[in-house]
Scaffold this motif. Structure first.
Motif, PDB file in Angstrom:
ATOM      1  N   ASP A   1      -7.427   5.949 -13.629  1.00  0.00           N
ATOM      2  CA  ASP A   1      -8.682   6.345 -12.935  1.00  0.00           C
ATOM      3  C   ASP A   1      -9.412   5.172 -12.532  1.00  0.00           C
ATOM      4  OD1 ASP A   1     -10.362   8.559 -12.542  1.00  0.00           O
ATOM      5  OD2 ASP A   1     -11.765   8.053 -14.207  1.00  0.00           O
ATOM      6  N   LYS A   2      -8.691   4.101 -12.046  1.00  0.00           N
ATOM      7  CA  LYS A   2      -9.352   3.016 -11.385  1.00  0.00           C
ATOM      8  C   LYS A   2      -8.821   2.685 -10.141  1.00  0.00           C
ATOM      9  CE  LYS A   2     -10.743   0.498 -15.900  1.00  0.00           C
ATOM     10  NZ  LYS A   2     -10.269  -0.628 -16.364  1.00  0.00           N
ATOM     11  N   LYS A   3      -9.293   2.675  -9.036  1.00  0.00           N
ATOM     12  CA  LYS A   3      -8.993   2.089  -7.770  1.00  0.00           C
ATOM     13  C   LYS A   3      -8.107   1.026  -7.792  1.00  0.00           C
ATOM     14  CE  LYS A   3     -11.144   2.554  -3.934  1.00  0.00           C
ATOM     15  NZ  LYS A   3     -12.176   2.636  -3.043  1.00  0.00           N
ATOM     16  N   ILE A   4      -7.021   1.254  -7.033  1.00  0.00           N
ATOM     17  CA  ILE A   4      -6.109  -0.205  -6.638  1.00  0.00           C
ATOM     18  C   ILE A   4      -6.416  -0.474  -5.329  1.00  0.00           C
ATOM     19  CG2 ILE A   4      -3.757  -0.637  -6.464  1.00  0.00           C
ATOM     20  CD1 ILE A   4      -2.869   1.064  -8.635  1.00  0.00           C
ATOM     21  N   THR A   5      -6.718  -1.690  -5.097  1.00  0.00           N
ATOM     22  CA  THR A   5      -7.126  -2.244  -3.851  1.00  0.00           C
ATOM     23  C   THR A   5      -6.413  -3.514  -3.775  1.00  0.00           C
ATOM     24  OG1 THR A   5      -9.142  -3.410  -4.640  1.00  0.00           O
ATOM     25  CG2 THR A   5      -9.197  -1.391  -3.827  1.00  0.00           C
ATOM     26  N   ALA A   6      -6.308  -4.234  -2.176  1.00  0.00           N
ATOM     27  CA  ALA A   6      -5.974  -5.438  -2.111  1.00  0.00           C
ATOM     28  C   ALA A   6      -6.838  -6.316  -2.643  1.00  0.00           C
ATOM     29  CB  ALA A   6      -5.840  -5.691  -0.591  1.00  0.00           C
ATOM     30  N   GLU A   7      -6.381  -7.581  -2.927  1.00  0.00           N
ATOM     31  CA  GLU A   7      -7.154  -8.438  -3.755  1.00  0.00           C
ATOM     32  C   GLU A   7      -8.272  -8.953  -2.615  1.00  0.00           C
ATOM     33  OE1 GLU A   7      -6.844 -12.720  -6.108  1.00  0.00           O
ATOM     34  OE2 GLU A   7      -5.017 -12.155  -4.810  1.00  0.00           O
ATOM     35  N   GLY A   8      -9.669  -9.167  -2.884  1.00  0.00           N
ATOM     36  CA  GLY A   8     -10.590  -9.403  -2.278  1.00  0.00           C
ATOM     37  C   GLY A   8     -11.174  -8.321  -1.360  1.00  0.00           C
ATOM     38  N   SER A   9     -10.697  -7.044  -1.523  1.00  0.00           N
ATOM     39  CA  SER A   9     -10.967  -5.916  -0.542  1.00  0.00           C
ATOM     40  C   SER A   9     -11.317  -4.800  -1.377  1.00  0.00           C
ATOM     41  CB  SER A   9      -9.901  -5.913   0.134  1.00  0.00           C
ATOM     42  OG  SER A   9     -10.350  -4.699   1.117  1.00  0.00           O
ATOM     43  N   GLU A  10     -12.105  -3.629  -0.711  1.00  0.00           N
ATOM     44  CA  GLU A  10     -12.224  -2.399  -1.267  1.00  0.00           C
ATOM     45  C   GLU A  10     -11.151  -1.432  -0.707  1.00  0.00           C
ATOM     46  OE1 GLU A  10     -14.273  -1.533  -3.743  1.00  0.00           O
ATOM     47  OE2 GLU A  10     -14.502  -3.566  -4.035  1.00  0.00           O
ATOM     48  N   ASN A  11     -10.260  -2.101   0.107  1.00  0.00           N
ATOM     49  CA  ASN A  11      -9.369  -1.018   0.635  1.00  0.00           C
ATOM     50  C   ASN A  11      -7.972  -1.097  -0.046  1.00  0.00           C
ATOM     51  OD1 ASN A  11     -11.286  -0.284   2.652  1.00  0.00           O
ATOM     52  ND2 ASN A  11     -10.878  -2.239   3.804  1.00  0.00           N
ATOM     53  N   ALA A  12      -7.245  -0.069   0.239  1.00  0.00           N
ATOM     54  CA  ALA A  12      -5.894  -0.084  -0.328  1.00  0.00           C
ATOM     55  C   ALA A  12      -4.881  -1.240   0.203  1.00  0.00           C
ATOM     56  CB  ALA A  12      -5.161   1.320  -0.077  1.00  0.00           C
ATOM     57  N   PRO A  13      -4.037  -1.680  -0.565  1.00  0.00           N
ATOM     58  CA  PRO A  13      -2.942  -2.829   0.144  1.00  0.00           C
ATOM     59  C   PRO A  13      -2.159  -2.250   1.037  1.00  0.00           C
ATOM     60  CG  PRO A  13      -2.383  -2.115  -2.193  1.00  0.00           C
ATOM     61  CD  PRO A  13      -3.885  -1.439  -1.820  1.00  0.00           C
ATOM     62  N   MET A  14      -2.046  -2.991   2.119  1.00  0.00           N
ATOM     63  CA  MET A  14      -1.174  -2.363   3.311  1.00  0.00           C
ATOM     64  C   MET A  14      -0.188  -3.227   3.546  1.00  0.00           C
ATOM     65  SD  MET A  14      -2.953  -0.015   4.960  1.00  0.00           S
ATOM     66  CE  MET A  14      -3.933   0.824   3.918  1.00  0.00           C
ATOM     67  N   THR A  15       0.371  -4.313   2.877  1.00  0.00           N
ATOM     68  CA  THR A  15       1.606  -4.705   2.727  1.00  0.00           C
ATOM     69  C   THR A  15       2.328  -4.580   1.308  1.00  0.00           C
ATOM     70  OG1 THR A  15       0.950  -6.867   1.934  1.00  0.00           O
ATOM     71  CG2 THR A  15       0.561  -6.525   4.572  1.00  0.00           C
ATOM     72  N   ALA A  16       3.660  -4.753   1.344  1.00  0.00           N
ATOM     73  CA  ALA A  16       4.401  -4.732  -0.010  1.00  0.00           C
ATOM     74  C   ALA A  16       4.077  -5.640  -0.869  1.00  0.00           C
ATOM     75  CB  ALA A  16       5.785  -4.708   0.532  1.00  0.00           C
ATOM     76  N   GLU A  17       3.753  -6.711  -0.447  1.00  0.00           N
ATOM     77  CA  GLU A  17       3.265  -7.979  -1.266  1.00  0.00           C
ATOM     78  C   GLU A  17       2.222  -7.736  -1.924  1.00  0.00           C
ATOM     79  OE1 GLU A  17       2.778 -12.883  -0.923  1.00  0.00           O
ATOM     80  OE2 GLU A  17       3.200 -11.758   0.817  1.00  0.00           O
ATOM     81  N   GLU A  18       1.106  -7.363  -1.127  1.00  0.00           N
ATOM     82  CA  GLU A  18      -0.429  -7.054  -1.739  1.00  0.00           C
ATOM     83  C   GLU A  18      -0.200  -5.745  -2.596  1.00  0.00           C
ATOM     84  OE1 GLU A  18      -3.283  -8.201   2.169  1.00  0.00           O
ATOM     85  OE2 GLU A  18      -2.483  -6.173   1.757  1.00  0.00           O
ATOM     86  N   PHE A  19       0.422  -4.938  -2.342  1.00  0.00           N
ATOM     87  CA  PHE A  19       0.604  -3.496  -3.000  1.00  0.00           C
ATOM     88  C   PHE A  19       1.338  -3.963  -4.652  1.00  0.00           C
ATOM     89  CE2 PHE A  19       3.512  -0.262  -4.698  1.00  0.00           C
ATOM     90  CZ  PHE A  19       2.424   0.766  -4.817  1.00  0.00           C
ATOM     91  N   THR A  20       2.465  -4.768  -4.402  1.00  0.00           N
ATOM     92  CA  THR A  20       3.059  -5.007  -5.708  1.00  0.00           C
ATOM     93  C   THR A  20       2.304  -6.025  -6.570  1.00  0.00           C
ATOM     94  OG1 THR A  20       5.137  -5.207  -5.023  1.00  0.00           O
ATOM     95  CG2 THR A  20       4.999  -6.313  -6.618  1.00  0.00           C
TER      96      THR A  20
END
Length: 271
Positions: free
Chosen positions: A243-262
């Motif tokens: 129930d917690k959003k997963i975002t790219a570090e330092g951002s409120e948006n979803a990670p857009m690269t495989a590295e950021e996502f992992t």
């Protein structure tokens, strides 16, 4: 010439003139009747056309009928009310990644092209399960149908297998097939089937094609869309775990690269 012949000629001429006038009067009367009848027919045709047009306007469309459907045909490999719970992955996976997407969303396409393969590999490895929630809100911005139609087609793919669903979703978002947001290409069944032909499990699959063309899972797509609307999620793509959003570090948006996502998912899995 005798007076008698002159009178007879005059009488004959008058008779011919009278007869000609009667014939002309009959012609004029007939013509008038035809014009009046034609006008009545034309008026009735206009009235009938307007009435038919009004009836057609008031006649519910396919998506309105789907929204009002009492019985919902849910695809295989679903659970929950109306089959709107779609969870894919190994039962042994302890955590679930919630993925909220709209098929027409260009940012979702960027996410899938950059991260989709990583998600599929993680799910196959049992790292986590994926709970998919489909949205159709982009259709509302331009009175489109592509988001709903693609979601219905995803239901048809899910009915084949979870693997077919994941592969088809990746194909829809691919650089080769994903249209511009302003192009409601997914509203065309023929295009959705064309995209499906790039997926081994769906290529030439008549059962899948029939379900797409018949709109078998249209009502299901509407129900799924309502699940998204009720989730409180404001945009796509959105990722959540516990129930917690997963975002790219330092951002409120979803990670857009495989590295950021992992990196973001590994952090969530440890929480």
């Amino acid at each position: 010439m005798s007076n008698r012949n002159t009178q007879a000629n005059k009488a004959a001429a008058r008779e011919r003139l009278r007869a000609e006038r009667e014939r002309q009067a009959k012609k004029d009367k007939t013509r008038k009747q035809l014009v009046v009848a034609g006008s009545v027919v034309a008026a009735l045709a206009v009235i009938g056309g307007v009435s038919y047009g009004v009836m057609q306007l008031n006649k519910p469309g396919a998506w309105e009928e789907a929204a009002d459907a009492k019985n919902v045909s849910a695809p295989k490999n679903t659970s929950g009310k109306d089959g709107t719970t779609v969870v894919i992955g190994k039962p042994s996976a302890k955590k679930t990644l919630e993925l909220y997407e709209d098929s027409r969303c260009p940012v979702c396409a960027t996410f899938e092209q950059g991260v989709g393969e990583t998600v599929s590999k993680d799910v196959e490895a049992g790292k986590y399960k994926v709970k998919y929630v489909g949205a159709t809100f982009i259709d509302n911005t331009d009175n489109g149908e592509g988001s709903k139609n693609a979601l219905s087609a995803l239901g048809a793919a899910l009915d084949v297998s979870p693997e077919a669903f994941m592969a088809y979703k990746a194909a829809l978002y691919s650089a080769e097939f994903h249209p511009e947001e302003s192009d409601d290409k997914f509203a065309e069944d023929s295009y959705l089937i064309k995209v499906a032909d790039s997926v081994d499990a769906l290529k030439g699959n008549r059962a899948f094609q029939k379900n797409v063309e018949d709109g078998t899972y249209d009502a299901w797509a509407i129900k799924m869309s309502k699940t998204f609307d009720e989730s409180g999620v404001q945009g796509t793509p959105t990722l959540k775990m516990d129930d917690k959003k997963i975002t790219a570090e330092g951002s409120e948006n979803a990670p857009m690269t495989a590295e950021e996502f992992t990196k973001a998912v590994d952090k969530a899995l440890k929480a």
